[in-house]
Design a protein around this motif. Structure first.
Motif, mmCIF file in Angstrom:
data_model
loop_
_atom_site.group_PDB
_atom_site.id
_atom_site.type_symbol
_atom_site.label_atom_id
_atom_site.label_comp_id
_atom_site.label_asym_id
_atom_site.label_seq_id
_atom_site.Cartn_x
_atom_site.Cartn_y
_atom_site.Cartn_z
ATOM 1 N N ILE A 138 -21.080 43.881 -1.539
ATOM 2 C CA ILE A 138 -22.339 44.234 -2.198
ATOM 3 C C ILE A 138 -23.000 43.029 -2.865
ATOM 4 O O ILE A 138 -24.213 42.877 -2.827
ATOM 5 C CB ILE A 138 -22.112 45.358 -3.225
ATOM 6 N N ASP A 139 -22.229 42.141 -3.440
ATOM 7 C CA ASP A 139 -22.815 41.060 -4.227
ATOM 8 C C ASP A 139 -22.759 39.674 -3.578
ATOM 9 O O ASP A 139 -23.003 38.673 -4.240
ATOM 10 C CB ASP A 139 -22.152 41.006 -5.592
ATOM 11 N N ASN A 140 -22.458 39.577 -2.277
ATOM 12 C CA ASN A 140 -22.375 38.239 -1.686
ATOM 13 C C ASN A 140 -23.464 37.960 -0.648
ATOM 14 O O ASN A 140 -23.443 36.934 0.007
ATOM 15 C CB ASN A 140 -20.983 37.981 -1.096
ATOM 16 N N HIS A 141 -24.422 38.866 -0.513
ATOM 17 C CA HIS A 141 -25.555 38.642 0.395
ATOM 18 C C HIS A 141 -26.746 39.460 -0.095
ATOM 19 O O HIS A 141 -26.579 40.418 -0.854
ATOM 20 C CB HIS A 141 -25.186 39.003 1.837
ATOM 21 N N TRP A 142 -27.919 39.063 0.296
ATOM 22 C CA TRP A 142 -29.131 39.754 -0.135
ATOM 23 C C TRP A 142 -30.227 39.535 0.896
ATOM 24 O O TRP A 142 -30.180 38.578 1.661
ATOM 25 C CB TRP A 142 -29.588 39.251 -1.502
ATOM 26 N N PRO A 143 -31.232 40.425 0.914
ATOM 27 C CA PRO A 143 -32.336 40.252 1.860
ATOM 28 C C PRO A 143 -33.120 38.979 1.558
ATOM 29 O O PRO A 143 -33.343 38.640 0.391
ATOM 30 C CB PRO A 143 -33.212 41.482 1.633
ATOM 31 N N ALA A 144 -33.518 38.285 2.595
ATOM 32 C CA ALA A 144 -34.399 37.125 2.413
ATOM 33 C C ALA A 144 -35.743 37.634 1.901
ATOM 34 O O ALA A 144 -36.176 38.732 2.254
ATOM 35 C CB ALA A 144 -34.582 36.387 3.739
#
Length: 73
Positions: free
Chosen positions: A53-59
């Motif tokens: 959950i906390d190691n990637h995010w939308p560009a």
């Protein structure tokens, strides 16, 4: 560099751990997706198990995502 129109409709662009550009692309069945790592400008399958959950995010945008690829070259 890949162009946004080169990707299937519905593709989402993510950034993993600050410097790895990922694409989340719909598969031909229309129900599943596959992730790909574009670090170094080359498309490689990416194992979904590595995503938390906390190691990637939308560009923020496709342009931001491309800049991450360019920085990896």
């Amino acid at each position: 560099m890949p162009q946004e129109e080169d990707f299937p409709k519905g593709t989402a662009f993510y950034i993993f751990e600050w410097d790895v550009p990922l694409s989340k692309e719909p598969n031909a069945d229309g129900q599943t997706v596959s992730y790909f790592n574009w670090f170094g400008g080359e498309k490689k399958p990416y194992p979904i198990e590595r995503l938390k959950i906390d190691n990637h995010w939308p560009a923020d945008s496709y342009a931001q995502w491309i800049k991450v690829i360019e920085a990896s070259l």
